[in-house]
Design a protein around this motif. Sequence first.
Motif, short mmCIF file in Angstrom:
data_model
loop_
_atom_site.label_atom_id
_atom_site.label_comp_id
_atom_site.label_asym_id
_atom_site.label_seq_id
_atom_site.Cartn_x
_atom_site.Cartn_y
_atom_site.Cartn_z
N GLU A 120 54.64 -53.38 3.19
CA GLU A 120 56.04 -53.78 3.26
C GLU A 120 56.44 -54.59 2.03
OE1 GLU A 120 59.14 -55.42 6.65
OE2 GLU A 120 57.05 -56.03 6.75
N GLN A 121 55.55 -55.45 1.55
CA GLN A 121 55.80 -56.21 0.33
C GLN A 121 55.97 -55.28 -0.87
OE1 GLN A 121 56.55 -59.19 -0.56
NE2 GLN A 121 56.05 -59.21 -2.75
N ARG A 122 55.16 -54.23 -0.95
CA ARG A 122 55.29 -53.27 -2.06
C ARG A 122 56.62 -52.53 -1.98
NH1 ARG A 122 49.57 -52.54 -1.49
NH2 ARG A 122 49.85 -50.86 0.03
N PHE A 123 57.04 -52.21 -0.76
CA PHE A 123 58.34 -51.56 -0.57
C PHE A 123 59.46 -52.48 -1.05
CE2 PHE A 123 62.07 -51.25 2.26
CZ PHE A 123 62.48 -49.95 1.97
N MET A 124 59.39 -53.75 -0.67
CA MET A 124 60.39 -54.72 -1.09
C MET A 124 60.36 -54.90 -2.61
SD MET A 124 62.04 -55.82 1.54
CE MET A 124 62.76 -57.24 0.75
N LYS A 125 59.18 -54.98 -3.18
CA LYS A 125 59.02 -55.14 -4.63
C LYS A 125 59.67 -53.96 -5.36
CE LYS A 125 55.37 -54.97 -8.15
NZ LYS A 125 53.91 -54.99 -8.37
N GLN A 133 67.20 -58.46 -9.14
CA GLN A 133 67.97 -59.56 -8.56
C GLN A 133 67.09 -60.46 -7.70
OE1 GLN A 133 70.75 -56.99 -6.53
NE2 GLN A 133 69.65 -57.11 -4.58
N ARG A 134 67.59 -61.66 -7.44
CA ARG A 134 66.95 -62.59 -6.51
C ARG A 134 67.47 -62.27 -5.12
NH1 ARG A 134 64.90 -67.47 -8.98
NH2 ARG A 134 65.24 -67.46 -11.23
N SER A 135 66.58 -62.14 -4.16
CA SER A 135 66.99 -61.77 -2.81
C SER A 135 66.35 -62.69 -1.77
CB SER A 135 66.58 -60.32 -2.50
OG SER A 135 67.21 -59.42 -3.39
N VAL A 175 63.14 -69.15 0.97
CA VAL A 175 62.31 -68.28 0.12
C VAL A 175 63.10 -67.08 -0.37
CG1 VAL A 175 60.18 -66.93 -0.01
CG2 VAL A 175 60.25 -69.03 1.35
N GLU A 176 62.93 -66.82 -1.67
CA GLU A 176 63.55 -65.66 -2.30
C GLU A 176 62.47 -64.75 -2.88
OE1 GLU A 176 65.92 -67.26 -5.47
OE2 GLU A 176 64.16 -67.86 -6.66
N LEU A 177 62.80 -63.49 -3.01
CA LEU A 177 61.93 -62.53 -3.68
C LEU A 177 62.45 -62.39 -5.11
CD1 LEU A 177 59.63 -60.42 -3.37
CD2 LEU A 177 61.40 -58.75 -2.80
N PHE A 178 61.62 -62.79 -6.10
CA PHE A 178 62.06 -62.73 -7.49
C PHE A 178 60.87 -62.74 -8.44
CE2 PHE A 178 63.22 -64.99 -11.45
CZ PHE A 178 64.10 -64.04 -11.96
N PRO A 179 60.73 -61.73 -9.33
CA PRO A 179 61.33 -60.41 -9.09
C PRO A 179 60.51 -59.60 -8.09
CG PRO A 179 60.08 -60.37 -11.13
CD PRO A 179 59.99 -61.78 -10.61
N ASP A 180 59.18 -59.89 -8.06
CA ASP A 180 58.32 -59.13 -7.15
C ASP A 180 57.40 -60.05 -6.35
OD1 ASP A 180 56.82 -59.95 -9.28
OD2 ASP A 180 55.73 -58.08 -9.53
N LYS A 181 57.56 -61.36 -6.50
CA LYS A 181 56.77 -62.34 -5.74
C LYS A 181 57.72 -63.32 -5.06
CE LYS A 181 52.51 -61.17 -7.04
NZ LYS A 181 51.41 -60.81 -6.08
N TRP A 182 57.16 -64.19 -4.22
CA TRP A 182 57.97 -65.16 -3.50
C TRP A 182 58.11 -66.47 -4.28
CZ3 TRP A 182 55.53 -64.96 2.09
CH2 TRP A 182 55.62 -63.65 2.58
N ASN A 183 59.27 -67.06 -4.13
CA ASN A 183 59.56 -68.35 -4.76
C ASN A 183 60.41 -69.18 -3.80
OD1 ASN A 183 59.92 -70.32 -6.97
ND2 ASN A 183 62.05 -69.62 -6.90
N ASP A 184 60.09 -70.47 -3.65
CA ASP A 184 60.95 -71.31 -2.83
C ASP A 184 62.12 -71.81 -3.68
OD1 ASP A 184 59.32 -72.95 -4.38
OD2 ASP A 184 59.24 -74.56 -2.89
#
Length: 205
Positions: A120-125, A133-135, A175-184
């Motif tokens: 699922e993470q790969r799909f989101m990435k 974008q930041r999501s 938490v945001e997804l940016f660009p392919d990893k998580w960031n608070d």
Amino acid sequence: MGDSKEEREKHLCSPGCQDCHRSITILQLISLVLFSALLMVLLAKVAVSPEQTHSLEQIQQQLTQINASLAGLCRPCPWDWELFQGSCYLFSQTQGTWEASATSCQKLGGHLVIINSAEEQRFMKYWNVRKKQRSWIGLSDHRFEDFWQWVDGTPLQLSFWKEGEPNNDGDEDCVELFPDKWNDNKCTEQNFWVCEQPSAPCPHH
């Protein structure tokens, strides 16, 4: 949390999608109106030849087949949503705070995305890198500091943080997804967002 996504039915669709069914109903009405118009034109003539009767029967058969095909249409997800492993995902076109994004997802019948697997993470990435974008995702620790949990209340188990994150720099609780990893990040920041909802099985006729 119930059955895992891998255990959900393979042939899934969203028969409750109002847009889908509205489209089907409109097409059925159009075909009914066209058929009625043709019938009135033919009956307006004093004498109906055998050839015209045959043509009318052919038209009626074709319209019956069209209506049957329309009734059998079934989309895996609502319009503009993407299907992956039994869930539907909407990647927003607008931005909002984390709370506003969570509310938007609820109004659409879903929730901010909950990432349960590496697949699922790969799909989101894949989608997020394409959109650049930041999501927002459905993870935060705004209830209890340093206790990360998803919007459904389940605690974080599998994570995909960027190196050095989360660092809580300036009280970052969402938490945001940016660009392919998580960031608070601060929950008041304006980000795009991703909604998730389960797809429903097609009815069996």
